[in-house]
Design an enzyme around this catalytic site. Structure first.
Site, PDB file in Angstrom:
ATOM      1  N   GLY A 365     -21.298   0.741 -26.750  1.00  0.00           N
ATOM      2  CA  GLY A 365     -21.842  -0.539 -27.170  1.00  0.00           C
ATOM      3  C   GLY A 365     -21.175  -1.681 -26.450  1.00  0.00           C
ATOM      4  N   PRO A 366     -21.737  -2.863 -26.544  1.00  0.00           N
ATOM      5  CA  PRO A 366     -21.162  -4.032 -25.870  1.00  0.00           C
ATOM      6  C   PRO A 366     -19.826  -4.420 -26.477  1.00  0.00           C
ATOM      7  CG  PRO A 366     -22.996  -4.667 -27.277  1.00  0.00           C
ATOM      8  CD  PRO A 366     -22.979  -3.179 -27.263  1.00  0.00           C
ATOM      9  N   GLY A 368     -16.937  -6.164 -28.533  1.00  0.00           N
ATOM     10  CA  GLY A 368     -16.863  -6.924 -29.767  1.00  0.00           C
ATOM     11  C   GLY A 368     -17.693  -6.407 -30.915  1.00  0.00           C
ATOM     12  N   GLY A 370     -17.020  -3.635 -32.562  1.00  0.00           N
ATOM     13  CA  GLY A 370     -16.168  -2.933 -33.522  1.00  0.00           C
ATOM     14  C   GLY A 370     -15.941  -1.477 -33.221  1.00  0.00           C
ATOM     15  N   LYS A 371     -15.972  -1.076 -31.939  1.00  0.00           N
ATOM     16  CA  LYS A 371     -15.791   0.338 -31.601  1.00  0.00           C
ATOM     17  C   LYS A 371     -14.374   0.804 -31.935  1.00  0.00           C
ATOM     18  CE  LYS A 371     -16.976  -0.334 -27.306  1.00  0.00           C
ATOM     19  NZ  LYS A 371     -17.360  -1.763 -27.369  1.00  0.00           N
ATOM     20  N   SER A 688     -37.780  -3.269 -15.736  1.00  0.00           N
ATOM     21  CA  SER A 688     -38.515  -3.579 -16.966  1.00  0.00           C
ATOM     22  C   SER A 688     -39.262  -4.908 -16.921  1.00  0.00           C
ATOM     23  CB  SER A 688     -37.555  -3.572 -18.162  1.00  0.00           C
ATOM     24  OG  SER A 688     -36.572  -4.574 -18.014  1.00  0.00           O
ATOM     25  N   LYS A 731     -33.770  -6.531 -26.894  1.00  0.00           N
ATOM     26  CA  LYS A 731     -34.782  -7.422 -26.313  1.00  0.00           C
ATOM     27  C   LYS A 731     -35.633  -8.072 -27.407  1.00  0.00           C
ATOM     28  CE  LYS A 731     -35.150  -5.010 -21.879  1.00  0.00           C
ATOM     29  NZ  LYS A 731     -36.001  -4.206 -20.988  1.00  0.00           N
TER      30      LYS A 731
END
Length: 815
Positions: A365-366, A368, A370-371, A688, A731
Site C-alpha cells: 500500500g501507499p 502512511g 499503517g502497514k 489506462s 480512481k
C-alpha cells in the site's frame, strides 16, 4: 712479513703489470683485508692456477651483477685489488677454498685475454699517505662513529674497534673500517674507487652516520619487542603462580571459573544437538588457548552468540478470537480484509496446533496507511514479540546471511541479530520496505531472502557466521512494500499479498477522531487542556493541507495545531478549545494543495480522466488542440512510453473511425494535433488513459464539447475495444472527491467495485463499457456518431440507427 713488504715494494715500483683476474661474486676485496674465497668456475680456477705457477699474485675484481657470462669483461668493475694467494684448499664437494690478502688498489688498463682465464693489464694506484690536521680530525670522528657501530651491532666483533684504534695510517684505517661494515656491493665499490684518503674518510663518515641511525632504530625496535615478550612471559608466570596458590587455598581461578560457567550455560541452554556439539567443540578449543591469543576473543564472541540466541523459547499464542479481534479493532480503523486474515490464522492455530505453517503476508500500500503499525497490532493480537528489520537500501547479501568467521570483525546477518533481539523463536517478524532491496557486485540480498521466506526451507536457515542450521519456520513473517513491481518474481511468489488501499476522506476523519487527535494531545502535553477539531476543519486539512493516500501528513498537521496550542498554554494566553476551518490559516499557514475539481463548463477537446498514484486517486483534464499544419502529432506533459503509445492508438482509432464520426479523412494531412496532459512537472505513464485520450481527440476534431461531470478510465485498442485497468478504487474515490458523479469504467473491472465504500457507491453512477461506441454517447454533450456503420462486439461492422441514450440514475451501475 719481510717477504710481503718486499713484494709490495716490487709491485709499487712497476707502472703496469699483467696479471690473471679473479671475478668476485657479491664481494669487494680491500687492501690489507684477508678473506677466504670459494671458487667453482673453470675460468676462475684457471686464473688461480696461473697465479700459483707464477708469483701468487692475482687481481680480485667485483662483478656488477651476480649472474653474468664468464667471459664478459664488460660486467666487471674497472678498479680492483692485487691479492696475494696465501693458501689453496680443494674441498670434497668439488669447490676450492682460496685464502687471499688484499694489497694495493689497481686500475684496469686493458683486458688482454679471456681464454683460458681473464688476463688484464693493470696500473697500480699508489696509496695516499697524506697527513694533515683535517685528516687527523676526520680519523678521530670516524673512529668515534665506528666505536658506536661496533657497540650497537650484534654481528661485528668487539676487537674490530681495537684493531682500528691501533692503526695510524689514515688509508689503512679507512680500508679496514670499510671492509667490516655491512654494506652492499655498490657502496663498497664506491669506497674502493676513492683514491684520495681525505675524500674516502669524508664518505666513510656519512656511511657510518647512516649505519648508526639504522642500528639505533633496530635496537629500539628490538627493545620494544623484548619488553612485550618479557611482559607476556612475566604475566604467564604470575598467572601460573596465582593458579598454583589458588589451588593450594582451594580456590578456583577466574579463567577456569568463567570456562566452567560457559560449560554450564551450554548444557542448560537446551540447544539442538548440532548446536550443542559445536558449542562444546569451540569451548574445548577455548580451554586450550591462552586468553591473550587473538582467536580467543573470536571464539568467545561466537559462543556468546550461540547462547544468547533463542533456540527453543516461544511465546504462548492467544487462543481467544474475541480478544484478538478487539485488539485489532481498537488499534486500526477499517482494514476489514486484513483483520479477517489474521483472525483466520489464529483460528487455524487453535485447531491445528503447531503443525500449521505460519503465513508469509505482504502488506502492499501507499505510504502512511499503517502497514508497520498493523504489524505491531498483529503481534499484540497473537500475544507474540514484535521485531522489525528495514530492508531499504540493503545491497549486500552478507547483510542477510552474515560473514564467515574467517573475516576480521565478522558478525551474524541481520536476520539472526534481530532474532537475538526478539528473545523467542516465534515472533512476528516484519521485513519492512522489501521493494527497496538492491543488488550489486557483493551479491543479491533478494536471493538470500528466498530461503528465509520459504516455509519448506527456512527450518534450516544457514547463516554464514553461525555455520549451523537455524529454525525460522515458527516465525510469522510480514513484509511491507509500496509497490509490487520492483519485487523479484520468485520472492513475490512466496508471499501472500494483502493490499492496504488508501483511505477515503470519511475514513481519514474517523481515524483522526479516534486515533490521531488523542495521540497528539497526549504527545504535546494537552491532556489537562483538551481541544477538539471539527469535522469540517478535519476535511479542510485533508483536502488542502495533505496530499496522500495514508494519514501520516494528516497526523503531522494535527500535531502542528497541538504545538501552537501548547505554546499559547505555556505563555498563559487565550486559546480556542474548538478548531474550526476559519482558524486553519492561523495555525497551519496557507494551504499548499488544491485537489482537482471538475470543470465548471463543458469544453471542446477537454476530457476528464481518472488517474492513480501512490498518493491516491485524482482526476486530470486531457486537452487536445487542432492547428493548421502538415499532419504531425505532438505529445506534452512528461508522458511515459506506454502513455505515448496509448495516445497513438487513440489517434489511430479516431482516424479509422473518421467517416462514422463525420470527419474528413483528408483533413488529417493538413492539421497538426497537440495533446497535452497538465502538470507537466509530474511524470505520467500507463495505458489506462486510452479512452480519455480518444474522447479528447474526437472532441477537438468534431468540435463537439465533452460533459464536465463525466470521468473515464480504460485502455483502448485500435478497434475501439475497452480493456481493464488497475487502481479502480482509488480512481473512483479521487473522481468522487473532485465532484464527478458519472464514471465510465471497463466492464471487466466491475468486480473491483466491491472495494469501493458503500456510502460512495450510493452517490455516483458507474457505467461499464466494452467499446468506444458505448463511451461516446455518454461522454459527449451530443453524440458524435452519425447515422452509419457501428462496430459490434466481435469487431464486424453493421448499419444501425443509434437509440436515444437516457441518463442513468445516481447509485446505479449500467451494464
Amino acid at each position: 712479513m719481510a717477504d710481503d713488504r718486499q713484494l709490495v715494494d716490487e709491485i709499487s715500483a712497476a707502472t703496469t703489470l699483467e696479471l690473471p683476474v679473479l671475478p668476485l661474486i657479491n664481494t669487494v676485496l680491500f687492501p690489507t683485508m684477508v678473506t677466504p674465497l670459494f671458487v667453482a668456475r673453470e675460468l676462475s680456477m684457471a686464473a688461480i692456477e696461473a697465479a700459483m705457477s707464477a708469483d701468487r699474485q692475482i687481481v680480485a675484481v667485483a662483478q656488477r651483477a651476480i649472474e653474468i657470462e664468464e667471459h664478459d669483461t664488460s660486467q666487471l668493475y674497472q678498479v680492483g685489488v692485487i691479492a696475494h694467494i696465501e693458501r689453496v684448499l680443494k674441498l670434497p664437494d668439488g669447490t676450492t677454498s682460496v685464502l687471499v690478502q688484499g694489497q694495493q688498489r689497481v686500475q684496469i688498463v686493458d683486458w688482454l685475454a679471456t681464454e683460458p682465464y681473464i688476463n688484464a693489464q693493470v696500473q697500480i694506484i699508489e696509496p695516499d699517505h697524506e697527513s694533515s690536521l683535517a685528516i687527523e680530525a676526520m680519523m678521530r670522528g670516524v673512529l668515534a662513529s665506528y666505536e658506536k657501530v661496533v657497540k650497537l651491532s650484534r654481528t661485528m666483533p668487539d676487537d674490530a674497534y681495537v684493531a682500528a684504534l691501533n692503526l695510524e695510517d689514515a688509508s689503512a684505517l679507512a680500508d679496514l673500517i670499510a671492509s667490516t661494515l655491512p654494506l652492499d656491493i655498490v657502496r663498497r665499490q664506491q669506497l674502493l674507487e676513492l683514491f684520495e684518503v681525505e675524500e674516502r674518510l669524508r664518505r666513510l663518515s656519512v656511511v657510518l652516520s647512516q649505519e648508526i641511525d639504522v642500528l639505533e632504530l633496530e635496537h629500539h625496535i628490538q627493545n620494544q619487542v623484548q619488553k612485550e615478550v618479557d611482559k607476556s612471559q612475566r604475566d604467564f608466570f604470575l598467572r601460573e603462580q596465582l593458579k598454583a596458590i589458588q589451588t593450594e587455598l582451594g580456590q578456583e581461578d577466574p579463567l577456569t571459573r568463567e570456562l566452567n560457567e560457559l560449560h554450564d550455560r551450554i548444557v542448560a541452554a537446551n540447544l539442538p544437538a548440532k548446536a550443542q556439539a559445536k558449542a562444546l567443540e569451540e569451548l574445548g578449543r577455548l580451554e586450550m588457548m591462552p586468553p591473550a591469543a587473538p582467536e580467543y576473543s573470536v571464539i568467545r564472541t561466537y559462543l556468546d552468540w550461540l547462547l544468547e540466541l533463542p533456540w527453543s523459547k516461544t511465546s504462548a499464542d492467544v487462543a481467544d478470537l474475541e480478544v484478538a479481534a478487539k485488539v485489532l479493532e481498537n488499534n486500526h480503523y477499517g482494514l476489514k480484509k486484513v483483520k479477517e486474515r489474521i483472525l483466520e490464522f489464529i483460528a487455524v492455530r487453535m485447531l491445528a496446533g503447531d503443525s500449521t505453517k505460519s503465513p508469509i503476508l505482504c502488506f502492499v500500500g501507499p505510504p502512511g496507511v499503517g502497514k508497520t503499525s498493523l504489524g505491531r497490532s498483529v503481534a499484540e493480537a497473537l500475544g507474540r514479540e514484535f521485531v522489525r528489520l528495514s530492508l531499504g537500501g540493503v545491497h549486500d547479501e552478507a547483510e542477510i546471511r552474515g560473514h564467515r568467521r574467517t573475516y576480521i570483525g565478522a558478525m551474524p546477518g541481520r536476520i539472526i541479530q534481530t532474532m537475538k533481539d526478539a528473545g523467542t523463536i516465534n515472533p512476528v517478524f516484519m521485513l519492512d520496505e522489501i521493494d527497496k532491496l538492491g543488488n550489486d557486485f557483493r551479491g543479491d540480498p533478494a536471493a538470500a531472502l528466498l530461503e528465509v521466506l520459504d516455509p519448506e526451507q527456512n527450518n534450516t536457515f544457514a547463516d554464514h557466521y553461525l555455520d549451523l542450521p537455524y529454525d525460522l519456520s515458527k516465525i510469522m513473517f510480514i513484509t511491507t512494500a509500496n509497490m509490487l513491481d520492483p519485487i523479484d518474481e520468485p520472492l513475490l511468489d512466496r508471499m501472500e499479498i494483502v493490499e492496504l488501499p488508501g483511505y477515503i476522506e470519511e475514513e481519514k476523519v474517523q481515524i483522526a477522531r479516534k486515533f490521531l487527535i488523542p495521540k497528539q494531545i497526549e504527545a504535546n502535553g494537552l491532556k489537562q487542556h483538551p481541544i477538539t477539531i471539527s469535522d469540517e476543519a478535519l476535511r479542510q486539512i485533508i483536502r488542502t493541507y495533505t496530499w496522500e493516500a495514508g494519514v501520516r501528513n494528516l497526523e503531522r498537521e494535527i500535531g502542528g495545531i497541538c504545538r501552537k496550542i501548547a505554546r499559547r498554554v505555556a505563555e498563559k494566553k487565550r486559546y480556542p478549545r474548538r478548531i474550526t476551518p476559519t482558524m486553519l490559516t492561523d495555525f497551519l499557514g496557507q494551504p499548499p494543495f488544491d485537489y482537482s475539481r471538475a470543470n465548471d463548463r463543458d469544453e471542446i477537446g477537454v476530457a476528464t480522466g481518472m488517474v492513480w498514484s501512490s498518493n491516491g486517486g485524482d482526476v486530470v483534464a486531457i486537452e487536445t488542440a487542432i492547428v493548421d499544419g502538415k499532419g504531425t502529432t505532438t505529445l506534452t506533459g512528461q508522458l511515459g512510453d506506454v502513455m505515448q503509445e496509448s495516445a497513438q492508438a487513440a489517434l489511430s482509432y479516431a482516424r479509422a473511425s473518421s467517416r462514422r464520426l463525420g470527419i474528413d479523412g483528408k483533413r488529417f494531412e493538413k492539421i497538426d494535433i497537440h495533446i497535452h496532459v497538465p502538470e507537466g512537472g509530474v511524470p505520467k505513464d500507463g495505458p489506462s488513459a486510452g479512452i480519455t485520450l480518444a474522447c479528447s481527440v474526437i472532441s477537438a476534431l468534431t468540435h463537439r464539447p465533452l460533459r464536465r461531470d463525466v470521468a473515464m478510465t480504460g485502455e483502448i485498442t485500435l478497434r475501439g475495444r475497452v480493456l481493464p485497468i488497475g487502481g479502480l478504487r482509488d480512481k473512483i474515490l479521487g473522481a468522487y472527491r473532485a465532484g464527478i458523479t458519472t464514471m465510465l469504467i471497463p466492464k471487466k473491472n466491475l468486480r473491483d467495485l466491491e472495494e469501493v465504500p458503500n456510502n460512495v457507491r450510493r452517490q455516483i453512477t458507474v457505467v461499464a463499457v466494452e467499446h468506444m461506441d458505448e463511451v461516446l454517447p455518454i461522454a459527449f454533450v451530443s453524440n458524435p456518431l452519425e447515422r452509419g456503420s457501428q462496430h459490434t462486439s466481435d469487431g464486424d461492422q453493421t448499419s444501425v440507427v443509434l437509440p436515444t441514450i437516457t441518463q442513468p440514475q445516481l447509485g446505479s451501475v449500467e451494464l
